[in-house]
Design a protein around this motif. Sequence first.
Motif, PDB file in Angstrom:
ATOM      1  N   MET A 366       0.829  -1.209   0.000  1.00 37.93           N
ATOM      2  CA  MET A 366       0.000   0.000   0.000  1.00 37.93           C
ATOM      3  C   MET A 366       0.860   1.255   0.000  1.00 37.93           C
ATOM      4  O   MET A 366       0.577   2.216  -0.734  1.00 37.93           O
ATOM      5  N   LEU A 367       1.917   1.281   0.811  1.00 37.78           N
ATOM      6  CA  LEU A 367       2.791   2.462   0.853  1.00 37.78           C
ATOM      7  C   LEU A 367       3.485   2.687  -0.484  1.00 37.78           C
ATOM      8  O   LEU A 367       3.592   3.820  -0.968  1.00 37.78           O
ATOM      9  N   ILE A 368       3.941   1.598  -1.107  1.00 38.29           N
ATOM     10  CA  ILE A 368       4.623   1.732  -2.403  1.00 38.29           C
ATOM     11  C   ILE A 368       3.640   2.215  -3.462  1.00 38.29           C
ATOM     12  O   ILE A 368       3.979   3.051  -4.311  1.00 38.29           O
ATOM     13  N   ALA A 369       2.396   1.701  -3.429  1.00 42.52           N
ATOM     14  CA  ALA A 369       1.389   2.124  -4.405  1.00 42.52           C
ATOM     15  C   ALA A 369       1.047   3.605  -4.239  1.00 42.52           C
ATOM     16  O   ALA A 369       0.854   4.325  -5.225  1.00 42.52           O
ATOM     17  N   TYR A 403       3.747 -22.085   1.870  1.00 42.05           N
ATOM     18  CA  TYR A 403       3.052 -21.121   1.020  1.00 42.05           C
ATOM     19  C   TYR A 403       1.593 -20.955   1.349  1.00 42.05           C
ATOM     20  O   TYR A 403       0.882 -20.247   0.641  1.00 42.05           O
ATOM     21  N   GLN A 404       1.097 -21.572   2.424  1.00 40.92           N
ATOM     22  CA  GLN A 404      -0.242 -21.202   2.862  1.00 40.92           C
ATOM     23  C   GLN A 404      -0.213 -19.768   3.390  1.00 40.92           C
ATOM     24  O   GLN A 404      -1.161 -19.002   3.201  1.00 40.92           O
ATOM     25  N   PHE A 405       0.892 -19.372   4.017  1.00 40.95           N
ATOM     26  CA  PHE A 405       1.061 -17.975   4.419  1.00 40.95           C
ATOM     27  C   PHE A 405       1.387 -17.112   3.196  1.00 40.95           C
ATOM     28  O   PHE A 405       0.897 -15.997   3.072  1.00 40.95           O
ATOM     29  N   GLY A 406       2.210 -17.645   2.310  1.00 37.30           N
ATOM     30  CA  GLY A 406       2.576 -16.890   1.117  1.00 37.30           C
ATOM     31  C   GLY A 406       1.389 -16.599   0.225  1.00 37.30           C
ATOM     32  O   GLY A 406       1.265 -15.505  -0.340  1.00 37.30           O
ATOM     33  N   PHE A 407       0.476 -17.566   0.091  1.00 38.74           N
ATOM     34  CA  PHE A 407      -0.703 -17.379  -0.747  1.00 38.74           C
ATOM     35  C   PHE A 407      -1.605 -16.283  -0.177  1.00 38.74           C
ATOM     36  O   PHE A 407      -2.075 -15.407  -0.911  1.00 38.74           O
ATOM     37  N   VAL A 408      -1.839 -16.335   1.128  1.00 39.23           N
ATOM     38  CA  VAL A 408      -2.659 -15.297   1.766  1.00 39.23           C
ATOM     39  C   VAL A 408      -1.991 -13.936   1.612  1.00 39.23           C
ATOM     40  O   VAL A 408      -2.649 -12.929   1.309  1.00 39.23           O
ATOM     41  N   ALA A 409      -0.671 -13.883   1.811  1.00 41.05           N
ATOM     42  CA  ALA A 409       0.054 -12.611   1.694  1.00 41.05           C
ATOM     43  C   ALA A 409      -0.042 -12.056   0.279  1.00 41.05           C
ATOM     44  O   ALA A 409      -0.274 -10.852   0.087  1.00 41.05           O
ATOM     45  N   LEU A 410       0.122 -12.913  -0.723  1.00 38.70           N
ATOM     46  CA  LEU A 410       0.043 -12.454  -2.111  1.00 38.70           C
ATOM     47  C   LEU A 410      -1.351 -11.927  -2.423  1.00 38.70           C
ATOM     48  O   LEU A 410      -1.508 -10.883  -3.081  1.00 38.70           O
ATOM     49  N   THR A 411      -2.371 -12.628  -1.946  1.00 39.15           N
ATOM     50  CA  THR A 411      -3.751 -12.201  -2.205  1.00 39.15           C
ATOM     51  C   THR A 411      -4.037 -10.832  -1.611  1.00 39.15           C
ATOM     52  O   THR A 411      -4.572  -9.948  -2.280  1.00 39.15           O
ATOM     53  N   VAL A 412      -3.690 -10.647  -0.333  1.00 39.81           N
ATOM     54  CA  VAL A 412      -4.024  -9.380   0.325  1.00 39.81           C
ATOM     55  C   VAL A 412      -3.177  -8.230  -0.229  1.00 39.81           C
ATOM     56  O   VAL A 412      -3.668  -7.097  -0.324  1.00 39.81           O
ATOM     57  N   CYS A 413      -1.933  -8.517  -0.606  1.00 40.23           N
ATOM     58  CA  CYS A 413      -1.081  -7.445  -1.153  1.00 40.23           C
ATOM     59  C   CYS A 413      -1.626  -6.938  -2.484  1.00 40.23           C
ATOM     60  O   CYS A 413      -1.727  -5.729  -2.712  1.00 40.23           O
ATOM     61  N   ILE A 414      -1.979  -7.870  -3.365  1.00 41.22           N
ATOM     62  CA  ILE A 414      -2.512  -7.463  -4.670  1.00 41.22           C
ATOM     63  C   ILE A 414      -3.856  -6.762  -4.500  1.00 41.22           C
ATOM     64  O   ILE A 414      -4.133  -5.751  -5.151  1.00 41.22           O
ATOM     65  N   ALA A 415      -4.708  -7.294  -3.609  1.00 39.98           N
ATOM     66  CA  ALA A 415      -6.001  -6.657  -3.366  1.00 39.98           C
ATOM     67  C   ALA A 415      -5.811  -5.236  -2.830  1.00 39.98           C
ATOM     68  O   ALA A 415      -6.549  -4.315  -3.208  1.00 39.98           O
ATOM     69  N   SER A 416      -4.819  -5.047  -1.971  1.00 44.42           N
ATOM     70  CA  SER A 416      -4.590  -3.709  -1.391  1.00 44.42           C
ATOM     71  C   SER A 416      -4.122  -2.721  -2.444  1.00 44.42           C
ATOM     72  O   SER A 416      -4.498  -1.548  -2.403  1.00 44.42           O
ATOM     73  N   VAL A 417      -3.316  -3.177  -3.396  1.00 40.32           N
ATOM     74  CA  VAL A 417      -2.838  -2.273  -4.457  1.00 40.32           C
ATOM     75  C   VAL A 417      -4.013  -1.810  -5.320  1.00 40.32           C
ATOM     76  O   VAL A 417      -4.139  -0.619  -5.651  1.00 40.32           O
ATOM     77  N   ALA A 472      -4.271  -0.862   7.843  1.00 43.40           N
ATOM     78  CA  ALA A 472      -4.788   0.481   7.564  1.00 43.40           C
ATOM     79  C   ALA A 472      -4.288   1.497   8.596  1.00 43.40           C
ATOM     80  O   ALA A 472      -3.880   2.612   8.239  1.00 43.40           O
ATOM     81  N   VAL A 473      -4.310   1.125   9.862  1.00 37.79           N
ATOM     82  CA  VAL A 473      -3.850   2.041  10.925  1.00 37.79           C
ATOM     83  C   VAL A 473      -2.368   2.386  10.743  1.00 37.79           C
ATOM     84  O   VAL A 473      -1.961   3.557  10.860  1.00 37.79           O
ATOM     85  N   LEU A 474      -1.561   1.363  10.419  1.00 36.29           N
ATOM     86  CA  LEU A 474      -0.126   1.604  10.246  1.00 36.29           C
ATOM     87  C   LEU A 474       0.152   2.464   9.011  1.00 36.29           C
ATOM     88  O   LEU A 474       1.033   3.335   9.033  1.00 36.29           O
ATOM     89  N   VAL A 475      -0.585   2.241   7.932  1.00 36.97           N
ATOM     90  CA  VAL A 475      -0.386   3.050   6.718  1.00 36.97           C
ATOM     91  C   VAL A 475      -0.732   4.510   6.999  1.00 36.97           C
ATOM     92  O   VAL A 475       0.016   5.419   6.621  1.00 36.97           O
ATOM     93  N   ILE A 476      -1.869   4.737   7.660  1.00 36.20           N
ATOM     94  CA  ILE A 476      -2.263   6.115   7.986  1.00 36.20           C
ATOM     95  C   ILE A 476      -1.214   6.771   8.892  1.00 36.20           C
ATOM     96  O   ILE A 476      -0.902   7.965   8.753  1.00 36.20           O
ATOM     97  N   GLY A 477      -0.629   5.993   9.809  1.00 31.94           N
ATOM     98  CA  GLY A 477       0.368   6.547  10.711  1.00 31.94           C
ATOM     99  C   GLY A 477       1.708   6.809  10.053  1.00 31.94           C
ATOM    100  O   GLY A 477       2.380   7.808  10.360  1.00 31.94           O
ATOM    101  N   LEU A 478       2.115   5.934   9.129  1.00 34.06           N
ATOM    102  CA  LEU A 478       3.436   6.061   8.512  1.00 34.06           C
ATOM    103  C   LEU A 478       3.452   6.991   7.302  1.00 34.06           C
ATOM    104  O   LEU A 478       4.512   7.521   6.941  1.00 34.06           O
TER     105      LEU A 478
END
Length: 735
Positions: A366-369, A403-417, A472-478
């Motif tokens: 999110m920060l990079i986007a 990759y059960q963690f990796g799959f979830v991470a990839l999904t949420v990262c792309i969705a957030s962008v 969301a809280v961390l993005v707004i703060g940073l």
Amino acid sequence: MARKFWQWKWKYSGWKNSAFVRFLLFFVLGVFFYVTLAGNIIIETYDLEAGAVSDRTIRATKEIPDEAATVKAQEQAVRQVEDVYTTLNPDSLELADTILAKLEQINGDTQFSTSEKVDIYKGFFEQMHVETLDKLLDKAGTNERLSAEVEKRLNEQKYRIPEEIYFKFPRLSLSAIQEMRGVARDIVSRLTTDKMRDTSTARGKVPELVNASSLSSANARELVQEIIRFSVLPNQFYDEAATLKAREDARNAVDPIFIRVGDIIVKENERITDEAYDKLAQMGLLKDRVSYWPELGLILLVSLFVFVIYLFTRRSRLPIKQNNAQLLMLALIFVINLLLMKIVSLGQGLDYPYIGYLAPVALGSMLIAILLDDALAFLSSVLFSIMASLIFNTQPGQLLFDYQFGFVALTVCIASVFAIQKASQRSTILRAGLLVSVFSALSLASIILLSGQSEYVMSSIIFALLSGLVTAVLVIGLLPFFEVSFGILSSLKLVELSSPNHPLLRKLLTETPGTYHHSVMVGNLSEAAAEAIGANGLLCRVGSFYHDVGKTKRPSYFIENQGNRENPHDHMEPALSASIIHAHARDGVELLKEYKLPKQLQDIAEQHHGTTLLKFFYHKAVKLAELEGADAAEVKESDYRYPGPKAQTKEAAVVGIADCVEAAVRSLRNPTIEQIDIMVDKIIKDRLEDDQFNECDLTIKELHTVGRSLKESLLGIFHSRIEYPELPKPNKEGG
């Protein structure tokens, strides 16, 4: 000599454009990746010896078979298996009937003398024993060990009839034998119903049972006891082969015992046994058996990560291609994101194996986007997902990437962008966080349903739902930290600065309403033109709002604010008028600095006129010189040019063109399409020939696109209106 060269190189290019600094940033980023991931890949080793006392508690780092525990469990299972006894029925009832039938036959035959009958009975009982044994051996079949056991037990428990009994058998009458038959059958049947390995107990009950029978003759009771004892035989025999098979089955039924990850192998202050030492060796935890291949593999892995980022930035058209400040910001985002992931992963050692779903992995994307670029955010999302599968690996001994963690991470990262693209309000970040929570829970639910996971389901779902809110809280703060530290103008910041409630815009509106209206018009024109060439349209619009704030110092000296008042420049020297007009750019920059607005807006305010010439006052000065008889050549053109600098970015150049075009077209009474086309083309051509675009990367093709966009926008503003004919007055008499 070399030192002077590098000092000159540093001074010339600065750290923001230094190749050495760029290399150093990539190197430091790679080192950070290595240090962060090393604990999840490279196993710590110990300098230990068998028999020594351990100075620490050592736990298993991977799952391996525990052979000693498995053998112990197998031996325990074997010990619990009881001897197997096979039931072979010797048919004692039939044997008793055969004996009584023989007594009836021999005693009823008068041809045999008593001595002959005695000899016959001795041989007959021996024969019955042999025949019974043969029948049982036939039932044992090919089981040699069982046959040997049957023969052994039958011979050991063979009932030997006393010698004097043989002499009493011939004296039995046929009626007595008939009376004995029923008693014998009844007692034998009762004694041989149960499983019997030893006949001594059963044979011991015979006298009591016979005495309780209906037999009245003492001789008959004595003889029937002997027949019953002879007929009662064991019917269960130890089966060694079956016992061995049962024990082998029990041994094989024991599941291998494994040393699980985290199990204690050696406790602190405990002596290291040979068994524990072998386990440490199997896991590669001993220094004398350490392998350096994992370190090499990790170096290659992080090198690939860094190389992918390098290739993307090198081929990018973004400022990060050459701007080390933006590369530093990207590296810092990676550092923060990975540190947060590592902090969350500490909870996995506190009986929360699935706390990894709480990690705000989408924070970096999110920060990079928001601060850099969407495409770079997508690339980073892939890298974050791979790193998450390493950091949150719950089975490091069996899996390299969980990759059960990796799959979830990839999904949420792309969705957030996707959710954060073109964000215009801070509330957009909260909505993106909620979307992250939803996608995190859905992707996790798919894994749970596919794998049939039954443990920690509710806690995992709760962690997944909370992750989006934490992100969301961390993005707004940073976000403000990055915006201020790196001078980044995000879309969110630009939208906030475009609010009419901003103090500087309110000042512009109240003190110079004409300039405010002009700035708004320039913002509309420049935004459309910038977006047409792929530049930052929002930056152009907001920059236009502030580009003329310097006019608030002397509002009456600018024609849009004069209204019907007299123009003060009519009574001023051209040079003084030019200096006042020139000053509004410098005054604007000072005001923007005073209100602490971002440098990008300061640059637009300073550069939108470039070094263009104030032609009106220059020509006025030349005419005055001619009228006064002075040499017109002494009027220096440089005195009537803006001090600059020229436009350094596409956005500053577009705002400058839009500013000039809007003022020029507004000066026309009723502009036509042809007039607008000619005016726009002339302004762009004059600036191009005046070398105003030499210091920015605006191409000729893009200038044509800017001109076309400005014409289209101006036609929408100064469109032709239809003149409606005057309606005839109604005839009062005719109604």
